[in-house]
Enzyme design. Structure first.
Site, PDB file in Angstrom:
ATOM      1  N   GLU A 180      -7.238   8.366   6.655  1.00 42.00           N
ATOM      2  CA  GLU A 180      -7.469   8.932   7.981  1.00 42.00           C
ATOM      3  C   GLU A 180      -8.105  10.320   7.995  1.00 42.00           C
ATOM      4  OE1 GLU A 180      -3.886   8.699  10.292  1.00 42.00           O
ATOM      5  OE2 GLU A 180      -4.060   6.546  10.520  1.00 42.00           O
ATOM      6  N   ARG A 219       0.850  -1.192   0.000  1.00 37.19           N
ATOM      7  CA  ARG A 219       0.000   0.000   0.000  1.00 37.19           C
ATOM      8  C   ARG A 219       0.883   1.239   0.000  1.00 37.19           C
ATOM      9  NH1 ARG A 219      -2.385   3.045   4.820  1.00 37.19           N
ATOM     10  NH2 ARG A 219      -3.757   4.516   3.805  1.00 37.19           N
ATOM     11  N   TYR A 237      -3.884   1.266  15.757  1.00 40.05           N
ATOM     12  CA  TYR A 237      -2.614   1.302  16.477  1.00 40.05           C
ATOM     13  C   TYR A 237      -2.722   0.955  17.954  1.00 40.05           C
ATOM     14  CZ  TYR A 237      -0.225   3.240  12.423  1.00 40.05           C
ATOM     15  OH  TYR A 237       0.336   3.395  11.183  1.00 40.05           O
ATOM     16  N   ASN A 282      -7.045   1.761   9.902  1.00 42.44           N
ATOM     17  CA  ASN A 282      -5.712   1.953  10.461  1.00 42.44           C
ATOM     18  C   ASN A 282      -5.844   1.827  11.958  1.00 42.44           C
ATOM     19  OD1 ASN A 282      -4.730   2.462   7.932  1.00 42.44           O
ATOM     20  ND2 ASN A 282      -4.184   4.604   8.319  1.00 42.44           N
ATOM     21  N   HIS A 317      -2.907  10.934   1.032  1.00 45.09           N
ATOM     22  CA  HIS A 317      -2.334  10.710   2.361  1.00 45.09           C
ATOM     23  C   HIS A 317      -1.688  12.025   2.806  1.00 45.09           C
ATOM     24  CE1 HIS A 317      -0.752   7.363   5.174  1.00 45.09           C
ATOM     25  NE2 HIS A 317      -0.411   8.515   5.735  1.00 45.09           N
ATOM     26  N   GLU A 368      -3.177  -0.179   8.046  1.00 45.35           N
ATOM     27  CA  GLU A 368      -1.961   0.178   8.787  1.00 45.35           C
ATOM     28  C   GLU A 368      -2.044  -0.407  10.178  1.00 45.35           C
ATOM     29  OE1 GLU A 368      -0.899   4.339   9.207  1.00 45.35           O
ATOM     30  OE2 GLU A 368      -1.339   4.703   7.103  1.00 45.35           O
TER      31      GLU A 368
HETATM   32  C1  PNW Z   1      -0.842   7.117  10.914  1.00 42.32           C
HETATM   33  N1  PNW Z   1      -3.235   7.899  16.790  1.00 42.32           N
HETATM   34  O1  PNW Z   1      -1.297   8.192  11.641  1.00 42.32           O
HETATM   35  C2  PNW Z   1      -0.522   7.651   9.534  1.00 42.32           C
HETATM   36  O2  PNW Z   1      -1.413   7.195   8.543  1.00 42.32           O
HETATM   37  C3  PNW Z   1       0.890   7.442   9.111  1.00 42.32           C
HETATM   38  O3  PNW Z   1       1.215   8.325   8.066  1.00 42.32           O
HETATM   39  C4  PNW Z   1       1.812   7.606  10.298  1.00 42.32           C
HETATM   40  O4  PNW Z   1       3.165   7.619   9.955  1.00 42.32           O
HETATM   41  C5  PNW Z   1       1.505   6.474  11.258  1.00 42.32           C
HETATM   42  O5  PNW Z   1       0.149   6.471  11.633  1.00 42.32           O
HETATM   43  C6  PNW Z   1       2.346   6.479  12.518  1.00 42.32           C
HETATM   44  O6  PNW Z   1       2.091   7.636  13.271  1.00 42.32           O
HETATM   45  C7  PNW Z   1      -1.774   8.061  12.921  1.00 42.32           C
HETATM   46  O7  PNW Z   1      -3.187   8.925  17.515  1.00 42.32           O
HETATM   47  C8  PNW Z   1      -1.634   9.143  13.768  1.00 42.32           C
HETATM   48  O8  PNW Z   1      -3.678   6.840  17.227  1.00 42.32           O
HETATM   49  C9  PNW Z   1      -2.134   9.096  15.044  1.00 42.32           C
HETATM   50  C10 PNW Z   1      -2.769   7.968  15.474  1.00 42.32           C
HETATM   51  C11 PNW Z   1      -2.913   6.878  14.640  1.00 42.32           C
HETATM   52  C12 PNW Z   1      -2.415   6.933  13.365  1.00 42.32           C
END
Ligand code: PNW
Length: 489
Positions: free
Chosen positions: A174, A84, A318, A316, A129, A386
């Site tokens: 996002e 991706r 995390y 995405n 993006h 992601e």
């Molecule tokens: C993503 N959160 O952003 C982005 O899509 C990427 O470009 C970035 O490099 C990656 O995560 C790592 O930061 C996020 O606060 C920013 O949970 C913040 C969050 C999640 C994803």
């Protein structure tokens, strides 16, 4: 010794797409090469470098513009099914509008895509993006409803140029980070800080722009090209701090404000913004003396147009947070989205912390998120577009290995629960420009030497672990790579 044998045996389906993800501004460099136009990240990092932790920028980044063949070689080393990446709008359309197509930029993406296809790696392309052409920002960016037309025209050009070979399209990466971080605060370009209404105006314009680009594909390209089009939304898990009904309600309103305002208009049956959140902002707005809600409404026609505008839901994911109705409240700007929501957010210190303040390894957070989305929106097709972990070290990245193993167990739990999940993209193939954190946080399976003009890439230990999982389709928690040299199998 340790892992449960029954869990060890669980397999990922053969047609499950394993990949990695990147984004144009974070890896490409070549910011002003071969006719590329300026975008909002070029503009911000050049004009106000002090807002980036190490005053760096993406001028060169991992120089994938030059090193794209090495990138594809890394994909082959890992044995990826899919990759991706995103297109830089201003590399293709230097001023953002459709009158001037930059042939050199088009050639770069043709080369990148063709190189992947040569080795049976499926390209998954994100149209946006975060690197908005500066000219469009000068005309109001996502505050201007014309963004819906500008984006649709750009999307059509991309489908037309690359859709013979690209079968998976993601409109936006996002919305929350675009709208809340870019327009409702100062945490991403263009740092508009329109705390009162910026997020909300952007949210409405963005979901309509998404729908226009979706129908452009659906109505004019899909039959001929045979692909699919969706959107990627950041869905972290927000659970209640306690089992009280107040905390449950607080967690629900938090979910609606974080991702519901983008997902609900597209994926829900009824369309429009989430109900409780809409009521909350309306009530706050009245109390604050506005004659109408700060949250814009959709007309019935707009609601019907946007709902159902998807082939899949890109997630995405995390981390997770625990939400409280009464504790851990902060001093939010007034008026603002966080003030409208008015709940407390807690990160349990016992959840291991990455090298990013916001990112902890939370238990079962993929399972909790995906089963919740399925319960709310039905049997939608999902991709995890992601998921990843930052470290300060390179080489022996044990924290990242622990994270990926735990995340992929949660993916298997989701598959067991009947979630229609078709793929998983690790963030990221390699270290890159981590936005406001510059080069101080590394998310790569491959380390990049940013001091080296050649931007040499070296696999971390996690790259070998991920490769083994892709190859065997099982998670072996005891696997230890026996080499530090990568080969192409
Ligand atoms: C993503 N959160 O952003 C982005 O899509 C990427 O470009 C970035 O490099 C990656 O995560 C790592 O930061 C996020 O606060 C920013 O949970 C913040 C969050 C999640 C994803």
């Amino acid at each position: 010794c340790c892992a449960l044998p029954s869990k060890q045996q669980r397999r990922f389906p053969d047609d499950f797409l394993f990949g990695t993800a990147t984004a144009s501004y974070q890896i490409e460099g070549a910011w002003n090469v071969d006719g590329k136009g300026e975008n909002i990240w070029d503009h911000m990092t050049h004009n106000t470098p002090e807002v980036i932790k190490d005053q760096s920028n993406g001028d060169i980044a991992a120089d994938s513009y030059t090193n794209y063949k090495r990138d594809v070689e890394m994909m082959r080393e890992l044995g990826l099914d899919a990759y991706r990446f995103s297109l830089s709008w201003s590399r293709i359309l230097p001023n953002g509008l459709s009158n001037n197509i930059n042939e050199a930029g088009v050639a770069f993406y043709n080369n990148y895509i063709n190189e992947m296809l040569k080795y049976n790696i499926t390209p998954i392309v994100t149209l946006y993006h975060w690197d908005l052409p500066q000219k469009l920002a000068d005309m109001g960016g996502f505050m201007n409803p014309l963004i819906t037309d500008w984006f649709e025209e750009y999307a059509r050009i991309a489908y037309d140029l690359f859709g013979d070979r690209v079968k998976h399209w993601i409109t936006f990466n996002e919305p929350r980070e675009i709208c809340f971080e870019g327009y409702g605060s100062t945490t991403k370009a263009p740092r508009a800080n329109l705390t009162d209404v910026g997020t909300y105006i952007c949210a409405k314009n963005l979901v309509i722009a998404h729908a226009k680009a979706y129908y452009a594909y659906n109505n004019y390209f899909k039959q001929r090209q045979g692909g699919e089009c969706g959107i990627t939304i950041s869905v972290n898990w927000f659970g209640p701090l306690t089992e009280s009904s107040e905390d449950e309600a607080a967690a629900e309103i938090k979910r609606q404000s974080e991702w519901g305002i983008y997902a609900e208009p597209i994926f829900s049956q009824q369309g429009g913004f989430p109900r409780e959140f809409t009521e909350k902002v309306a009530q706050k707005s009245v109390e604050q003396g506005y004659s109408s809600s700060r949250l814009p409404e959709f007309t019935e026609e707009e609601k019907n147009y946007v709902r159902g505008a998807y082939d899949f839901f890109g997630v995405n994911h995390y981390t997770a947070y625990l939400i409280s109705a009464s504790e851990y409240l902060s001093d939010f700007a007034v008026p603002s989205l966080n003030d409208d929501v008015g709940v407390g957010t807690y990160s349990p210190p016992e959840w291991p912390l990455s090298n990013s303040t916001w990112l902890r390894l939370a238990p079962n957070s993929i399972y909790n998120s995906l089963t919740h989305l399925k319960a709310r929106y039905g049997d939608v097709k999902f991709y995890i577009t992601e998921n990843g972990w930052s470290e300060s070290v390179t080489g022996n990245d044990e924290g990242r290995i622990r994270y990926y193993r735990a995340a992929l167990e949660s993916v298997l739990d989701s598959l067991d629960a009947g979630v229609n999940l078709k793929g998983y993209m690790a963030w990221s193939l390699m270290d890159n420009f981590e936005w406001m954190e510059g080069y101080t946080e590394r998310f790569g399976l491959y380390a990049v030497d940013f001091e080296d003009p050649a931007r040499t890439r070296t696999p971390n230990k996690s790259a070998f672990v991920y490769k083994q999982i892709i190859k065997t389709r099982v998670i072996d928690h005891d696997y230890e790579p026996d080499s530090t040299t990568m080969t192409i199998d």
